[in-house]
Design a protein around this motif. Structure first.
Motif, short mmCIF file in Angstrom:
data_model
loop_
_atom_site.label_atom_id
_atom_site.label_comp_id
_atom_site.label_asym_id
_atom_site.label_seq_id
_atom_site.Cartn_x
_atom_site.Cartn_y
_atom_site.Cartn_z
N THR A 1 47.40 19.74 35.51
CA THR A 1 46.87 20.50 36.37
C THR A 1 47.05 21.80 36.46
N THR A 2 48.39 22.33 36.08
CA THR A 2 48.69 23.69 35.61
C THR A 2 47.84 24.43 34.52
N LEU A 3 47.43 23.68 33.60
CA LEU A 3 46.65 23.98 32.34
C LEU A 3 45.35 24.14 33.02
N LEU A 4 44.61 23.24 33.62
CA LEU A 4 43.40 23.19 34.23
C LEU A 4 43.03 24.40 35.01
N PHE A 5 44.09 24.86 35.93
CA PHE A 5 43.92 26.17 36.94
C PHE A 5 44.41 27.39 36.31
N ALA A 6 45.07 27.59 35.18
CA ALA A 6 45.46 28.64 34.61
C ALA A 6 44.21 29.37 34.13
N LYS A 7 44.07 30.78 34.61
CA LYS A 7 43.22 31.77 34.23
C LYS A 7 43.11 31.84 32.66
N ASP A 8 44.21 31.76 32.10
CA ASP A 8 44.34 32.13 30.56
C ASP A 8 45.45 31.62 30.00
N ILE A 9 45.71 31.72 28.44
CA ILE A 9 46.86 31.20 28.06
C ILE A 9 48.13 32.02 28.47
N ILE A 10 47.85 33.48 28.84
CA ILE A 10 49.23 34.19 29.20
C ILE A 10 49.62 33.73 30.39
N GLU A 11 48.83 33.33 31.36
CA GLU A 11 49.41 32.73 32.60
C GLU A 11 50.19 31.31 32.39
N VAL A 12 50.05 30.47 31.38
CA VAL A 12 50.77 29.46 30.95
C VAL A 12 52.10 29.79 30.49
N GLN A 13 51.82 30.67 29.53
CA GLN A 13 53.16 31.35 28.80
C GLN A 13 54.33 31.82 29.99
N ASN A 14 53.78 32.28 30.95
CA ASN A 14 54.47 32.99 32.15
C ASN A 14 55.02 31.94 32.92
N ILE A 15 54.64 30.55 32.88
CA ILE A 15 55.26 29.63 33.77
C ILE A 15 56.48 29.02 33.23
N SER A 16 57.45 29.34 33.58
CA SER A 16 58.74 29.10 32.99
C SER A 16 59.29 27.52 32.76
N PHE A 17 58.64 26.76 33.68
CA PHE A 17 59.02 25.26 33.60
C PHE A 17 58.42 24.48 32.38
N LEU A 18 57.30 25.21 32.09
CA LEU A 18 56.48 24.32 30.96
C LEU A 18 57.10 24.61 29.53
N HIS A 19 57.90 25.84 29.33
CA HIS A 19 58.46 26.16 28.08
C HIS A 19 57.32 26.08 26.99
N TYR A 20 56.47 26.81 27.37
CA TYR A 20 55.37 26.98 26.36
C TYR A 20 55.69 27.53 24.75
N GLU A 21 55.28 26.88 23.67
CA GLU A 21 55.71 27.55 22.51
C GLU A 21 54.63 27.10 21.67
N ARG A 22 54.35 28.25 20.70
CA ARG A 22 53.57 27.83 19.58
C ARG A 22 54.27 27.30 18.25
N LEU A 23 53.81 26.28 17.84
CA LEU A 23 54.54 25.38 16.87
C LEU A 23 54.54 25.95 15.43
#
Length: 107
Positions: free
Chosen positions: A40-62
Motif C-alpha cells: 500500500t505504501t508503494l502504491l500511494f507513493a508519488k515517486d521512489i524518493i518518497e519511498v526512500q524517505n519512509i524509514s520503516f521500509l529500509h529501502y535499499e538498492r541491492l
C-alpha cells in the motif's frame, strides 16, 4: 505509483490474502499485515524518493547478484524483503524473498 507484478502468485497473495504457493506466509499474520502495508505504501507513493524517505521500509538498492533491483523490508526486525525493479513512476515487483542469511543472520 503504478505497480506491475511479475509473480502472479504474489499478486494473488496480496490481493486475496491467500495463495497455495505462499502457504507459510498466509499463516503468519504479522508478515501478511506487513506485506499489505508495504504494498500500500508503494502504491500511494508519488515517486521512489518518497519511498526512500519512509524509514520503516529500509529501502535499499541491492548490489552484486541483484544489481538493478531494489528492496524494502516488510516487517521490522525480520529478514523478509520485497524485491522490485523501478522505472519512471512504475515499479515491477518481482518476488518476495525469504532470506534467513540477510544482515548477518548466518545459520
Amino acid at each position: 505509483m503504478e505497480i506491475i507484478f511479475k509473480d502472479k502468485d504474489l499478486e494473488e497473495l496480496i490481493a486475496a490474502g491467500k495463495n497455495k504457493h505462499y502457504k507459510k506466509i498466509v499463516k503468519d499474520n504479522v508478515l501478511m499485515n506487513g506485506l499489505i502495508r508495504a504494498y500500500t505504501t508503494l502504491l500511494f507513493a508519488k515517486d521512489i524518493i518518497e519511498v526512500q524517505n519512509i524509514s520503516f521500509l529500509h529501502y535499499e538498492r541491492l548490489k552484486h547478484d541483484y544489481t538493478g533491483i531494489s528492496s524494502i523490508r516488510i516487517v521490522q526486525n525480520r529478514v523478509e524483503r520485497l524485491l522490485f525493479t523501478e522505472n519512471e513512476n512504475k515499479i515491477e515487483i518481482t518476488l518476495l524473498k525469504l532470506d534467513t542469511t540477510h544482515y548477518g543472520n548466518k545459520k
